[in-house]
Design a protein around this motif. Structure first.
Motif, PDB file in Angstrom:
ATOM      1  N   LEU A  93       0.810  -1.225   0.000  1.00 33.34           N
ATOM      2  CA  LEU A  93       0.000   0.000   0.000  1.00 33.34           C
ATOM      3  C   LEU A  93       0.846   1.279   0.000  1.00 33.34           C
ATOM      4  O   LEU A  93       0.334   2.355  -0.324  1.00 33.34           O
ATOM      5  N   VAL A  94       2.130   1.161   0.357  1.00 38.72           N
ATOM      6  CA  VAL A  94       2.985   2.348   0.497  1.00 38.72           C
ATOM      7  C   VAL A  94       3.016   3.213  -0.768  1.00 38.72           C
ATOM      8  O   VAL A  94       2.875   4.447  -0.688  1.00 38.72           O
ATOM      9  N   PRO A  95       3.200   2.630  -1.976  1.00 41.00           N
ATOM     10  CA  PRO A  95       3.262   3.484  -3.177  1.00 41.00           C
ATOM     11  C   PRO A  95       1.985   4.266  -3.457  1.00 41.00           C
ATOM     12  O   PRO A  95       2.016   5.230  -4.246  1.00 41.00           O
ATOM     13  N   PHE A  96       0.876   3.854  -2.871  1.00 46.04           N
ATOM     14  CA  PHE A  96      -0.389   4.549  -3.125  1.00 46.04           C
ATOM     15  C   PHE A  96      -0.585   5.762  -2.216  1.00 46.04           C
ATOM     16  O   PHE A  96      -1.570   6.486  -2.365  1.00 46.04           O
ATOM     17  N   MET A  97       0.338   5.973  -1.278  1.00 46.64           N
ATOM     18  CA  MET A  97       0.211   7.099  -0.363  1.00 46.64           C
ATOM     19  C   MET A  97       0.646   8.399  -1.060  1.00 46.64           C
ATOM     20  O   MET A  97       1.727   8.450  -1.642  1.00 46.64           O
ATOM     21  N   SER A  98      -0.196   9.392  -0.991  1.00 46.82           N
ATOM     22  CA  SER A  98       0.113  10.681  -1.614  1.00 46.82           C
ATOM     23  C   SER A  98       0.795  11.635  -0.632  1.00 46.82           C
ATOM     24  O   SER A  98       1.329  12.667  -1.032  1.00 46.82           O
ATOM     25  N   SER A  99       0.765  11.304   0.655  1.00 46.75           N
ATOM     26  CA  SER A  99       1.357  12.143   1.686  1.00 46.75           C
ATOM     27  C   SER A  99       2.377  11.335   2.489  1.00 46.75           C
ATOM     28  O   SER A  99       2.217  10.128   2.699  1.00 46.75           O
ATOM     29  N   VAL A 103       2.633   7.450   4.673  1.00 47.99           N
ATOM     30  CA  VAL A 103       3.757   6.509   4.724  1.00 47.99           C
ATOM     31  C   VAL A 103       4.154   6.240   6.167  1.00 47.99           C
ATOM     32  O   VAL A 103       4.420   5.090   6.557  1.00 47.99           O
ATOM     33  N   TYR A 104       4.203   7.295   6.986  1.00 51.92           N
ATOM     34  CA  TYR A 104       4.551   7.138   8.400  1.00 51.92           C
ATOM     35  C   TYR A 104       3.564   6.218   9.117  1.00 51.92           C
ATOM     36  O   TYR A 104       3.957   5.382   9.934  1.00 51.92           O
TER      37      TYR A 104
END
Length: 414
Positions: A93-99, A103-104
């Motif tokens: 799911l990490v690559p789908f984070m826009s902020s 990620v944190y």
């Protein structure tokens, strides 16, 4: 032919376990490189990247207080499988984070899952692998982790070239799923250990902490050894935290020189792990544990007094090579001294103490380095690590104490 078939049968499950744990370790190194690069690409901020090194330990501290109680009450194999699956999903799911904050958050939960996997895998390994095979297994695991230290970042680099950072992260997620699949083939060996404990609750967690304290009082010498090892670990961790600054600003090496040093250390670690895998059964725990730590401390001492690339490279090779001996000796000693039914709780609580002190030491190192030169600080830490090793060796040679370091499972006779 019949003997070799029997040997393979005896090693079939340990080899499968090594494969699963090795994949998870390689995945951790791929992820470590990729996540740092991704956050830097997202923010172009060194501070944001530094935040990654705070979120992980903070999550581990929060989790380990109660993770041991869950681990000792759970089916270890099933717990390892689920933590691999959870990590695989979260990493994907990490690559789908826009902020970066997204990620944190994912990193927080990934670190929580890892806080369960590490103690559970140690407990499961101790149960699965027969006593006579533990040293050899731990030596091969050291070889696996040393290989992952070199292979993981290299694989990450290749994945960056043929795809992207996102592609590398997704391949990392796949490695966790494959690890979980391999674990499905392993036997359930700890059903009896999980049967006698009360259901998990806040009261049960408090009782578990008290039980660990009672165990510590009954095995005071073991706790003293753990304390000495904690001091050594903290000293070396503090030195490692200042490694880049020390090598470039104090010794005067270039970035290329530093990269070469890391490669040299990795090769030394791989060579040491190969040597200990070959000779583990011929070496006692005292030689592996005490002797290995002594040579590692000498390597750090060379590093602290280094004036040239050649001298610092010699120290790095030495500490890289003998770190495998020390890790194999320590892990085997730990498995012989901590009862399996307590191992999850003791390992987790020890991890809490270690993580807390690591954070304090990193912050303290910055303050100390401002008050005195970094060279003096590193030399002082190297000397303290050597003193802690001498204290450990002193314990090992005492007639009334050295039984704590025998190659006999003390949990079965005390």
């Amino acid at each position: 032919m019949e003997r070799s078939t029997k040997n393979w049968t005896g090693w079939r499950f340990p080899v499968l376990l090594l494969s699963a744990m090795g994949l998870s370790t390689v995945g951790d190194f791929i992820y470590l490189v990729a996540i740092n690069l991704l956050v830097f690409q997202m923010t172009n901020s060194a501070t944001a990247v530094a935040g990654l090194w705070i979120v992980g330990p903070a999550a581990a501290i929060f989790t380990r207080f109660w993770a041991g109680s869950v681990i000792d009450r759970s089916n270890k194999r099933r717990l390892m499988i689920w933590t691999d699956i959870i990590r695989g999903i979260l990493v994907a799911l990490v690559p789908f984070m826009s902020s970066v904050w997204g990620v944190y958050v994912l990193l927080w939960f990934i670190s929580m899952a890892k806080s369960f996997f590490a103690p559970a895998s140690l407990t499961y390994t101790t149960t699965l692998v027969p006593e006579e095979k533990r040293k050899r297994f731990n030596a091969f695991y050291s070889l696996t982790t040393s290989g992952a230290f070199i292979i993981g970042p290299a694989i990450a680099g290749v994945l960056f070239l043929i795809g992207s950072v996102h592609f590398a992260i997704w391949m990392n997620a796949a490695s966790f799923f494959i690890s979980a699949l391999i674990l499905l083939w392993l036997p359930n060996v700890d059903a009896k250990q999980t049967a006698g404990l009360n259901p998990l609750s806040i009261q049960a967690i408090v009782q578990d902490l008290k039980a660990v304290v009672v165990l510590g009082k009954s095995r005071l010498l073991v706790m003293v050894v753990l304390g000495v090892y904690l001091v050594f670990t903290l000293m070396t961790f503090a030195m490692d935290a200042q490694e880049v600054v020390f090598t470039q600003q104090v010794v005067g090496l270039s970035e290329i020189d530093y990269s070469l040093l890391i490669s040299i250390t990795g090769i030394g670690a791989l060579g040491g792990a190969g040597a200990v895998a070959l000779f583990a059964n011929k070496l006692s725990i005292r030689i592996l544990f005490g002797g290995g730590l002594f040579m590692v401390s000498i390597g750090y001492l060379l590093y602290a007094f280094s004036q040239s690339f050649l001298m610092i490279a010699s120290g790095f090779i030495l500490l890289g090579f003998f770190n495998a001996f020390a890790n194999t000796g320590y892990t085997t000693w730990y498995q012989y001294q901590i009862p399996i039914e307590y191992m999850g709780r003791v390992t987790s609580l020890y991890g809490v103490v270690l993580s807390l002190f690591q954070i304090l030491f990193v912050l303290g190192m910055g303050l100390v380095a401002d008050l005195m030169s970094l060279r003096v600080t590193i030399i002082a830490l190297a000397l303290l690590s050597l003193v802690s090793v001498w204290a450990l060796i002193f314990l090992m040679v005492q007639p009334n104490i050295k039984q704590v370091f025998t190659d006999v499972d003390q949990t079965k006779i005390t």
